[in-house]
Design a protein around this motif. Structure first.
Motif, short mmCIF file in Angstrom:
data_model
loop_
_atom_site.label_atom_id
_atom_site.label_comp_id
_atom_site.label_asym_id
_atom_site.label_seq_id
_atom_site.Cartn_x
_atom_site.Cartn_y
_atom_site.Cartn_z
N VAL A 140 7.72 5.60 3.13
CA VAL A 140 6.27 5.86 3.12
C VAL A 140 5.43 4.62 3.40
CG1 VAL A 140 6.52 7.87 1.62
CG2 VAL A 140 6.09 5.63 0.59
N TRP B 285 -3.66 9.59 0.76
CA TRP B 285 -2.75 9.49 1.91
C TRP B 285 -1.35 9.11 1.48
CZ3 TRP B 285 -4.50 12.15 5.60
CH2 TRP B 285 -5.87 12.22 5.83
N ASP C 164 1.99 11.43 1.84
CA ASP C 164 3.23 10.96 2.49
C ASP C 164 4.43 11.09 1.56
OD1 ASP C 164 1.90 10.40 4.85
OD2 ASP C 164 1.75 8.24 4.46
N LYS D 297 5.29 14.80 1.32
CA LYS D 297 5.87 15.27 2.59
C LYS D 297 7.35 14.86 2.66
CE LYS D 297 4.87 14.92 7.51
NZ LYS D 297 4.03 14.28 8.51
N THR D 298 7.68 13.69 2.17
CA THR D 298 9.06 13.22 2.13
C THR D 298 9.93 14.15 1.30
OG1 THR D 298 8.33 10.93 2.37
CG2 THR D 298 10.53 11.26 1.50
#
Length: 78
Positions: free
Chosen positions: A23, A43, A47, A50-51
């Protein structure tokens, strides 16, 4: 802000350093988020989630805080 970051990270088999690399932050930043010493930007939270193929609400727990939000401070809310 409370979170389940360590649980997710360990379930994926990542070290703090590996997650940080994925990230774009340091191992120390991941540690600070996990130990709730640092609140990530939206943000960075995005991230991270999302990982893990998860929603922000699954990883980060948005509970009422003792601290006033910036909006409350600017409105003079007590």
């Amino acid at each position: 802000m409370k979170n389940r970051l360590k649980k997710f990270r360990e379930s994926f088999g990542f070290t703090q350093e590996q997650l940080g690399e994925l990230v774009g932050v340091s191992r120390q930043a991941i540690n600070a988020v996990e130990t709730e010493k640092f609140e990530p930007s939206i943000w960075l939270a995005y991230d991270i989630c999302k990982t893990f193929h998860s929603s922000i609400e699954e990883v980060f727990l948005f509970e009422e805080s003792e601290r006033k939000s910036r909006a409350e401070q600017s409105r003079g809310v007590v």
